[in-house]
Design a protein around this motif. Structure first.
Motif, short mmCIF file in Angstrom:
data_model
loop_
_atom_site.label_atom_id
_atom_site.label_comp_id
_atom_site.label_asym_id
_atom_site.label_seq_id
_atom_site.Cartn_x
_atom_site.Cartn_y
_atom_site.Cartn_z
N PHE A 68 0.83 -1.21 0.00
CA PHE A 68 0.00 0.00 0.00
C PHE A 68 0.87 1.26 0.00
O PHE A 68 0.41 2.33 0.38
N THR A 69 2.10 1.14 -0.44
CA THR A 69 3.04 2.27 -0.39
C THR A 69 2.46 3.50 -1.09
O THR A 69 2.03 3.44 -2.25
N GLY A 70 2.44 4.61 -0.36
CA GLY A 70 2.05 5.88 -0.95
C GLY A 70 0.60 6.00 -1.37
O GLY A 70 0.23 6.96 -2.05
N CYS A 71 -0.26 5.08 -0.97
CA CYS A 71 -1.67 5.19 -1.36
C CYS A 71 -2.45 6.01 -0.33
O CYS A 71 -1.93 6.39 0.71
N ASP A 72 -3.70 6.28 -0.62
CA ASP A 72 -4.56 7.07 0.27
C ASP A 72 -5.61 6.16 0.90
O ASP A 72 -6.53 5.70 0.23
N LEU A 73 -5.43 5.86 2.19
CA LEU A 73 -6.39 5.06 2.95
C LEU A 73 -7.08 5.90 4.02
O LEU A 73 -7.56 5.38 5.02
N SER A 74 -7.14 7.20 3.80
CA SER A 74 -7.75 8.08 4.80
C SER A 74 -9.21 7.72 5.03
O SER A 74 -9.94 7.35 4.11
N GLU A 75 -9.63 7.82 6.30
CA GLU A 75 -11.01 7.56 6.72
C GLU A 75 -11.47 6.14 6.39
O GLU A 75 -12.67 5.87 6.29
#
Length: 216
Positions: A68-75
């Motif tokens: 998941f390097t550098g991905c957006d998993l916000s919220e």
């Protein structure tokens, strides 16, 4: 399913729910999958590098060695998932929740972690340098042998947690309640970092024993 199938769905701009989906070793890097639900999916060794995964839900997924390097998993919400030895390096985890997950050996170095929460999660041997747990109530977290260098535990409350043999170099514990933590194997190389923290009498004896002192 393969990348082409997922990419076709992602272009519809809708959030999909995948159940029992096999995505092992699939390259899903840089796809926009915001709001998707992954339930009992196999994402072992899948590549999510740079993907947009905000507000996603992951339930009972198997994702050992996923990237998941550098991905957006916000919220996002991750429940009862196995992400052992996965990489979350540089990942945006703002407002994310890990609940009853396995993150043994996971790498969260340089992750963006404002309001990141963990509950009943195993993080033994994980790399978590510099994370802030300030004023958090930490329940059922296993940090055994984890790299916690420069983590901020000020005013945190530990309940049923383990810090056994963890790397606590330059951590801050002012105001922390450590009575609910296993402190086995911890060496007081810098006692000042525990100044202002609360520990039990048994824990005090244990820490002094690590220094070769006997408490009578």
């Amino acid at each position: 399913m393969d990348r082409a199938s997922i990419e076709t769905l992602s272009k519809n701009g809708m959030a999909y729910r995948l159940v029992d989906c096999v995505l092992e070793e699939t390259d899903l890097s840089r796809l926009a999958l915001d709001g998707w639900v992954f339930e009992a999916c196999n994402v072992k060794q899948a590549n999510f590098t740079g993907a947009k995964l905000s507000a996603t839900v992951w339930s009972s997924c198997k994702g050992g060695l996923a990237d998941f390097t550098g991905c957006d998993l916000s919220e996002s919400r991750l429940e009862a998932c196995d992400f052992n030895n996965s990489s979350f390096r540089g990942t945006t985890l703002t407002g994310a929740l890990f609940e009853r997950c396995k993150l043994t050996g996971a790498n969260l170095s340089e992750a963006k972690t404002l309001n990141l929460s963990f509950n009943e999660t195993r993080m033994a041997d994980a790399r978590l340098p510099g994370l802030s747990f300030r004023k958090s109530r930490l329940n059922g977290l296993d940090f055994q042998m984890a790299d916690l260098r420069k983590c901020d535990f000020r005013d945190a409350v530990f309940q049923d947690c383990s810090l056994r043999d963890a790397n606590l170099v330059d951590c801050r514990f002012e105001g922390a309640d450590l009575r609910g933590a296993d402190l086995g194997g911890i060496r007081l190389l810098n006692a000042k970092q525990f100044k202002g923290a609360t520990i039990s009498r048994d824990q005090a004896g244990q820490l002094l024993a690590e220094l070769g002192l006997k408490v009578r």
